[in-house]
Design an enzyme around this catalytic site. Structure first.
Site, PDB file in Angstrom:
ATOM      1  N   GLU A 226       0.847  -1.318  -0.185  1.00 37.04           N
ATOM      2  CA  GLU A 226       0.336  -0.153  -0.081  1.00 37.04           C
ATOM      3  C   GLU A 226       1.077   1.322   0.036  1.00 37.04           C
ATOM      4  O   GLU A 226      -0.386   2.202  -0.682  1.00 37.04           O
ATOM      5  CB  GLU A 226      -0.967  -0.301   1.274  1.00 37.04           C
TER       6      GLU A 226
ATOM      7  N   GLU B 139      -4.767  -9.482   3.401  1.00 36.94           N
ATOM      8  CA  GLU B 139      -5.493  -9.138   4.399  1.00 36.94           C
ATOM      9  C   GLU B 139      -6.003  -9.904   4.557  1.00 36.94           C
ATOM     10  O   GLU B 139      -7.213  -9.879   5.936  1.00 36.94           O
ATOM     11  CB  GLU B 139      -6.012  -7.695   4.221  1.00 36.94           C
TER      12      GLU B 139
END
Ligand code: NAI
Length: 674
Positions: A115, A138
């Site tokens: 990210e 995730e």
């Protein structure tokens, strides 16, 4: 002055921000590292370099993600949302810097690390043999990317590609990442830095998704695609147990038209998920896995050559797995036919896993048929996997001890013979350790490391190091009947068979277990393992435990209806698939159907803990999750008991005891839990 970051300006006027997280082997975006990153950006913003390159000084990789330790015990969703918004602001500042930014990626680039890379204008990844891996893991932790990743990945790649990657947690090599546009360029190690400087200097237009991808951002196409994704996901995942992927789809479906709304919804959605019991339990499982890995570390033992004796169902597959993982393997069997079968199965495994011909060839070369057992003298570890017969094993170990290197690990894969019995023939019984694999070897991650009262702790440690070396999770257990996993699983399976005998349809039993969160129903499991194997384990355990073997098991074995392998077991199979009759709408299963199966498992888990079969409740949970697939979102049997209230759970067991008798007798260990 930063502890974790250092900034250097090169002769071209390009700034290099090095990340080297102190006191940690991998770079993680801990709170402190994020705070320091903010300070670094303040300074860099002022100095306005020609460009900024993020680089990791860790050998293993770029950034392994957010600091998962910081997620443990989070229960306040509002506070968590504020924390996420803080990271959003920081990453937005990086995105808004008035000069080009670039992430130089090698090794792992996961979750929060990816990210951060996405907040940069460019990304370059190392082109290597697959050690560079980019992924969004995730969903496996019960959340979805929360540091702006769900927004930026869709902007960059288009919704279809981005969502696929987030939903599957798939790991991409540098090359695969380049193909979809996740990185702008790949380069071999020696050219990486120069490639970064060139890209910053040239400043080409960044990657954009194709028109065909962009169009799905607009409604009603977005809604249609989201519905399709939801349908596909529901085929693989139970929404009630694992809400994260569904929430991710919904988040995009509702807000995909506006970036600012997406950021808001990401912070809110991830905070809600992260503070749920599912995510907290999955995070727990992540740490249990880390703990098991740590048990294999620190031993002064690097196995290179393993000698396996017995090339049957287990030995053959153990040998193949070890060769796949890079060890030199000699495989001994008294019958040549078993060796050739094992070699053929190994070749299939190598082809499936390695794909490229030179790698398949190299693995095949590492696996050497050794009819005469010459490998015994050279091996670092010897694993016996001949049939379950104590005299045969004793004769074999007597010979092995005389011929093996003095420091070789001597291990048995026995599933039911106490190590003490085998070790009676050894001059040094402390050398014998159990290395108990599960079937199928290539799929089951757990290995029980079995010790008797005589086994030296050093040998057990070396056996655990071996497990880790072949990418398996070691679980130390004592040499008591059934060890941990089979002992806990068997009462659950037998209760399912009793229910079947009482007339409950197999499909209803399996469905109940699936609804609880087991990966497979117990009846299907019995058919997959083989009813003959279930019977032999049950009979063995009935010698020492209070279990009665249901007559139907004996009948199935007599009739040679052994499960999938014979085309008929509890189910009938067509082309390897069970023919399952659907339950009539009017069918109502017994109210305590699930409890009957699960509580027998839980009661046995409590007994194992009381007897010290494993060291503590956490390791018990780890073993049962990785050895049986027990509902990971429930965090393991002991965590499930704790979460549901120990007193209430004990009362439920007492009710089962009154209704169904002695097999539900409350183990005294429950009193220690309250
Ligand atoms: P298997 O019957 O498929 O294979 C046994 C092999 O050992 C045969 O190939 C046989 O020719 C060979 N053998 C027998 N005596 C020998 C000797 N003296 N020297 C060399 N080779 C010899 O048995 P399987 O299922 O592979 O089981 C092996 C061991 O693994 C047993 O101790 C069993 O309890 C254990 N185990 C089995 C599991 C399973 O699911 N089948 C799971 C975990 C452990």
């Amino acid at each position: 002055m930063s502890k974790h970051w250092s900034y250097k300006l090169d002769d071209n006027g390009i700034g290099w921000l090095h990340f080297d997280h102190l006191d940690s082997s991998n770079n993680v975006l801990s709170n402190e590292a994020l705070e320091e990153l903010g300070n670094e950006i303040n300074e860099i913003e002022k100095s306005v370099p020609r460009g900024l390159i993020f680089i990791s000084d860790k050998k293993g990789g770029f950034i392994a993600g957010a600091d998962v330790k910081g997620f443990v015990g989070r229960s306040d969703a509002n506070e968590t949302e504020e924390y996420i918004k803080g990271v959003h602001t920081l990453f937005q500042r990086i995105e808004d810097l008035p000069f080009p930014t670039l992430a130089l990626i090698h090794g792992h680039c996961l979750g929060g690390g990816l990210e951060l890379a996405l907040a940069c204008r460019y990304r370059i990844a190392r082109d290597d043999d697959g050690t560079t891996r980019l992924s969004f893991p995730e969903v496996r932790l019960g959340i979805f990317p929360g540091f702006g990743g769900s927004v930026r990945s869709i902007e960059l790649l288009g919704p279809m590609v981005a969502m696929q990657n987030m939903l599957s947690s798939r790991a991409l090599t540098g090359r695969a990442a380049k193909k979809i546009g996740l990185v702008d360029q790949i380069a071999p190690e020696r050219q990486l830095k120069q490639a970064a400087v060139d890209l910053i200097t040239r400043q080409p237009a960044p990657h954009t998704p194709t028109f065909g991808q962009r169009i799905f951002k607009i409604n009603p196409l977005r809604s249609l695609l989201a519905q399709q994704m939801e349908k596909e996901t529901a085929k693989r995942v139970n929404r009630e147990h694992y809400p994260a992927p569904f929430k991710l789809i919904e988040h995009w479906k509702q807000h995909g038209g506006s970036k600012s709304a997406m950021y808001k919804s990401e912070a809110h959605g991830v905070a809600e998920l992260l503070t749920s019991s599912t995510a907290q339990n999955l995070i727990r499982v992540f740490f249990l896995q880390e703990r098991m890995k740590s048990l294999g570390k620190g031993a002064d033992f690097t196995p290179r050559h393993v000698h396996v004796i017995g090339g049957g169902a287990m030995g053959g597959d153990i040998a193949a797995w070890c060769a796949l993982r890079g060890l030199r393997v000699t495989l001994q069997d008294r019958e040549a036919q078993y060796l050739s079968n094992a070699m053929q199965r190994a070749y299939k495994l190598f082809s499936k896993k390695l794909k490229r011909p030179h790698l398949i060839q190299a693995a095949s070369d590492r696996l050497i048929p050794d009819h005469k057992g010459e490998g015994v003298e050279k091996a670092d570890i010897i694993i016996e996997a001949i049939f379950e017969n104590v005299e045969a094993k004793q004769t074999l170990f007597k010979d092995i001890e005389a011929r093996a290197k003095p420091d070789a690990v001597l291990a048995s894969n026995t599933s039911s013979i106490p190590l003490e019995q085998i070790a009676t023939v050894l001059k040094k019984p402390e050398r014998l350790v159990g290395i108990h694999f599960f079937n199928p070897v290539a799929k089951m991650q757990l290995i029980e490391i079995v010790t008797s009262s005589q086994t030296s702790p050093d040998e057990a440690h070396r056996a655990a190091a071996f497990a880790l070396a072949i990418n398996r999770l070691p679980l130390p257990v004592t040499s008591s009947p059934g060890f941990l996993v089979n002992r806990i699983l068997m009462p659950y399976l037998l209760e399912a068979v009793v229910l079947l005998e009482e007339g409950v349809p197999a499909a209803a039993i399996d469905q109940a277990a699936l609804r609880f969160g087991m990966p497979m129903g117990p009846i299907t499991l019995a058919d997959s393992v083989g009813i003959d194997i279930c019977l032999s384990v049950a009979q063995k355990l009935s010698e020492t435990m209070d279990v009665t073997v249901p007559a139907i098991l004996l009948k199935k074995v007599d009739d040679k209806n052994l499960g999938i392998k014979t085309g008929r077991g509890f189910y009938r199979y067509q082309k390897g698939k069970a023919v399952k009759e659907s339950l009539p709408d009017s069918y109502k299963s017994p109210d305590d159907l699930t409890d009957r199966m699960i509580f027998r498992l839980l009661n046995e888990a409590v007994a194992c803990l009381r007897e010290g079969v494993v060291e503590d409740a956490d390791l018990l949970d780890a073993g049962v999750i990785f050895g049986t697939g027990f509902a990971p979102f429930r965090g393991g049997p002991m965590q499930y008991i704790r979460d549901s209230g120990t007193t209430q759970m004990k009362q439920r067991l007492e009710r089962l005891n009154s209704a169904h008798g002695v097999r539900f007798k409350v183990d005294p260990g429950w009193d220690d839990l309250e």
